[in-house]
Design a protein around this motif. Structure first.
Motif, PDB file in Angstrom:
ATOM      1  N   MET A   1       0.569  -1.233  -0.170  1.00 23.87           N
ATOM      2  CA  MET A   1      -0.018  -0.483   0.107  1.00 23.87           C
ATOM      3  C   MET A   1       0.960   0.859  -0.358  1.00 23.87           C
ATOM      4  N   ARG A   2       0.360   2.381  -0.808  1.00 25.62           N
ATOM      5  CA  ARG A   2       1.118   3.445  -0.723  1.00 25.62           C
ATOM      6  C   ARG A   2       0.202   4.177   0.638  1.00 25.62           C
ATOM      7  N   GLY A   3       1.089   5.445   0.507  1.00 23.62           N
ATOM      8  CA  GLY A   3       0.441   5.889   2.541  1.00 23.62           C
ATOM      9  C   GLY A   3      -0.806   6.358   1.855  1.00 23.62           C
ATOM     10  N   GLY A   4      -1.614   6.723   1.679  1.00 21.60           N
ATOM     11  CA  GLY A   4      -2.513   5.982   0.533  1.00 21.60           C
ATOM     12  C   GLY A   4      -3.805   7.177   0.377  1.00 21.60           C
ATOM     13  N   GLY A   5      -4.435   6.455   0.168  1.00 25.67           N
ATOM     14  CA  GLY A   5      -5.981   7.007  -0.551  1.00 25.67           C
ATOM     15  C   GLY A   5      -7.483   6.383   0.324  1.00 25.67           C
ATOM     16  N   ASN A   6      -8.282   7.703  -0.236  1.00 22.78           N
ATOM     17  CA  ASN A   6      -9.662   7.708  -0.060  1.00 22.78           C
ATOM     18  C   ASN A   6     -10.888   8.448  -0.355  1.00 22.78           C
ATOM     19  N   ASN A   7     -11.600   8.519  -0.534  1.00 18.47           N
ATOM     20  CA  ASN A   7     -13.357   9.089  -1.120  1.00 18.47           C
ATOM     21  C   ASN A   7     -12.491  10.215  -2.173  1.00 18.47           C
ATOM     22  N   GLY A   8     -11.383   9.370  -3.222  1.00 15.51           N
ATOM     23  CA  GLY A   8     -10.811   9.967  -4.950  1.00 15.51           C
ATOM     24  C   GLY A   8      -8.934  10.642  -4.132  1.00 15.51           C
ATOM     25  N   TYR A   9      -8.653  10.399  -3.057  1.00 18.28           N
ATOM     26  CA  TYR A   9      -7.836  11.514  -3.097  1.00 18.28           C
ATOM     27  C   TYR A   9      -6.602  10.589  -2.308  1.00 18.28           C
ATOM     28  N   ASN A  10      -5.113  10.860  -3.085  1.00 13.40           N
ATOM     29  CA  ASN A  10      -4.021  10.028  -3.681  1.00 13.40           C
ATOM     30  C   ASN A  10      -3.291  11.052  -2.421  1.00 13.40           C
ATOM     31  N   TYR A  11      -1.877  10.078  -1.678  1.00 17.17           N
ATOM     32  CA  TYR A  11      -0.443  11.136  -0.868  1.00 17.17           C
ATOM     33  C   TYR A  11      -1.211  11.304   0.414  1.00 17.17           C
ATOM     34  N   LEU A  12      -2.188  10.684   0.770  1.00 19.17           N
ATOM     35  CA  LEU A  12      -2.376  10.755   1.657  1.00 19.17           C
ATOM     36  C   LEU A  12      -1.973  11.677   3.228  1.00 19.17           C
ATOM     37  N   ASN A  13      -1.036  10.066   3.286  1.00 18.94           N
ATOM     38  CA  ASN A  13       0.020   9.427   4.267  1.00 18.94           C
ATOM     39  C   ASN A  13      -0.935  10.359   5.348  1.00 18.94           C
ATOM     40  N   SER A  14      -2.137   9.615   6.295  1.00 16.21           N
ATOM     41  CA  SER A  14      -2.376  10.174   7.250  1.00 16.21           C
ATOM     42  C   SER A  14      -2.796   8.841   8.320  1.00 16.21           C
ATOM     43  N   LYS A  15      -2.959   9.915   9.460  1.00 16.45           N
ATOM     44  CA  LYS A  15      -3.028   8.561  10.457  1.00 16.45           C
ATOM     45  C   LYS A  15      -4.208   8.254  10.161  1.00 16.45           C
ATOM     46  N   GLU A  16      -5.394   8.846  10.173  1.00 17.02           N
ATOM     47  CA  GLU A  16      -6.242   7.576   9.677  1.00 17.02           C
ATOM     48  C   GLU A  16      -6.532   6.521   8.763  1.00 17.02           C
ATOM     49  N   ILE A  17      -5.532   6.944   7.982  1.00 15.94           N
ATOM     50  CA  ILE A  17      -5.267   6.166   6.967  1.00 15.94           C
ATOM     51  C   ILE A  17      -4.535   4.764   7.192  1.00 15.94           C
ATOM     52  N   PHE A  18      -2.936   5.175   7.408  1.00 12.05           N
ATOM     53  CA  PHE A  18      -2.481   4.312   7.861  1.00 12.05           C
ATOM     54  C   PHE A  18      -3.323   3.928   9.555  1.00 12.05           C
ATOM     55  N   THR A  19      -4.073   3.710  10.040  1.00 16.38           N
ATOM     56  CA  THR A  19      -4.377   2.816  10.805  1.00 16.38           C
ATOM     57  C   THR A  19      -5.038   2.033  10.757  1.00 16.38           C
ATOM     58  N   ASP A  20      -6.019   2.303   9.443  1.00 15.30           N
ATOM     59  CA  ASP A  20      -7.083   1.374   8.612  1.00 15.30           C
ATOM     60  C   ASP A  20      -6.483   0.648   8.190  1.00 15.30           C
ATOM     61  N   TYR A  21      -5.222   0.866   7.801  1.00 11.82           N
ATOM     62  CA  TYR A  21      -4.599  -0.561   6.884  1.00 11.82           C
ATOM     63  C   TYR A  21      -3.536  -1.351   7.808  1.00 11.82           C
ATOM     64  N   ALA A  22      -3.183  -1.093   9.308  1.00  9.68           N
ATOM     65  CA  ALA A  22      -3.091  -1.975  10.128  1.00  9.68           C
ATOM     66  C   ALA A  22      -3.794  -2.670  10.671  1.00  9.68           C
ATOM     67  N   ASN A  23      -4.703  -2.167  10.715  1.00  9.66           N
ATOM     68  CA  ASN A  23      -5.944  -2.517  11.137  1.00  9.66           C
ATOM     69  C   ASN A  23      -7.107  -3.670  10.194  1.00  9.66           C
ATOM     70  N   LYS A  24      -6.093  -3.398   8.727  1.00 10.10           N
ATOM     71  CA  LYS A  24      -7.088  -4.795   8.124  1.00 10.10           C
ATOM     72  C   LYS A  24      -5.402  -5.481   7.381  1.00 10.10           C
ATOM     73  N   GLY A  25      -4.932  -5.597   8.480  1.00 10.34           N
ATOM     74  CA  GLY A  25      -3.568  -6.559   8.300  1.00 10.34           C
ATOM     75  C   GLY A  25      -2.234  -6.259   7.288  1.00 10.34           C
ATOM     76  N   ILE A  26      -2.727  -4.631   6.346  1.00  9.78           N
ATOM     77  CA  ILE A  26      -1.294  -4.304   5.974  1.00  9.78           C
ATOM     78  C   ILE A  26      -0.256  -5.074   6.396  1.00  9.78           C
ATOM     79  N   GLU A  27       0.610  -5.604   5.303  1.00 14.27           N
ATOM     80  CA  GLU A  27       2.489  -5.270   5.927  1.00 14.27           C
ATOM     81  C   GLU A  27       3.001  -4.481   5.236  1.00 14.27           C
ATOM     82  N   TYR A  28       2.929  -4.153   4.063  1.00 14.92           N
ATOM     83  CA  TYR A  28       3.771  -3.430   3.672  1.00 14.92           C
ATOM     84  C   TYR A  28       2.789  -1.406   3.547  1.00 14.92           C
ATOM     85  N   ILE A  29       3.449  -0.715   3.808  1.00 14.45           N
ATOM     86  CA  ILE A  29       3.218   0.844   3.580  1.00 14.45           C
ATOM     87  C   ILE A  29       4.057   1.925   3.392  1.00 14.45           C
ATOM     88  N   GLU A  30       4.070   2.009   2.309  1.00 12.10           N
ATOM     89  CA  GLU A  30       5.185   3.400   2.077  1.00 12.10           C
ATOM     90  C   GLU A  30       4.634   4.710   2.292  1.00 12.10           C
TER      91      GLU A  30
END
Length: 223
Positions: A1-30
């Motif tokens: 996963m890149r640092g990530g996208g949501n609601n049509g936005y890219n490159y967010l690098n946000s706490k909310e997206i990071f936590t969402d990825y982490a809780n979904k078991g994503i192993e690699y986050i750029e």
């Protein structure tokens, strides 16, 4: 996963997206890392998601923390990230930056990690951008894994093999999907695992995974 996208936005690098990825078991986050105007380290692509700020007009740390991305997402500071990674021991951060001097940034990140007793060398995968950058990193640090990403220097396939083919600590070559596709038509072998960026179409992701692509950079998780 890149640092990530949501609601049509890219490159967010946000706490909310990071936590969402982490809780979904994503192993690699750029994540993309930059300095603030007062030289703190935060995660941001180019500060382009803020009304007042950009790469040439950077926020201070206080401004970075006070201003929400698109008015709804909280930016990641390096200090916050270290503490989150203690909670998610399986996550690896793939390091990227648009700073002119990536080695200086990485050096500062290593120093901060040492102060905080955090093992950055096993938890961060460092993307290097040239053979010179590779030697800067490997002559000074002992990261477990290094990936070469070709988007800055645009080496030819033969140059990639000549520079990195014998480097055991470089285990992945990162390519734009179009260059990978061109190489795949000729059966050209880079002698390393391959990562391809950036693909969000589920059918193309499946095609890549069926054709020996080992890692795929995506902005979104398909539900």
């Amino acid at each position: 996963m890149r640092g990530g996208g949501n609601n049509g936005y890219n490159y967010l690098n946000s706490k909310e997206i990071f936590t969402d990825y982490a809780n979904k078991g994503i192993e690699y986050i750029e994540l993309d890392f930059l300095y603030t105007s007062d030289n703190y380290i935060v995660a941001s692509h180019n500060f382009e998601h803020y009304d007042e700020f950009n790469f040439d007009n950077r926020p201070s740390l206080e401004e970075f923390e006070e201003n929400l991305i698109f008015g709804r997402y909280s930016g990641i500071t390096y200090d916050w990230l270290i503490e989150e990674l203690r909670l998610y021991p399986d996550i690896k951060i793939v390091f990227d930056t648009k700073e002119k001097y990536p080695f200086k940034l990485l050096t500062d990140m290593v120093d901060i990690a040492k102060e905080k007793n955090f093992d950055i060398f096993s938890r961060f995968i460092v993307q290097v951008y040239s053979i010179e950058n590779y030697y800067d990193v490997t002559n000074n640090f002992d990261f477990d894994r290094i990936w070469f990403t070709n988007y800055k220097v645009l080496y030819s396939p033969l140059e990639i093999i000549n520079y990195f083919g014998d480097k055991e600590d470089v285990d992945v070559i990162v390519l734009h999907y179009f260059l990978w596709w061109q190489l795949s038509l000729t059966n050209f072998d880079l002698k390393k695992d391959i990562a391809v960026h950036t693909v969000n179409d589920p059918k193309f992701i499946k095609y890549l995974s069926y054709n020996n692509v080992d890692y795929i950079y995506v902005d979104y998780i398909s539900e």
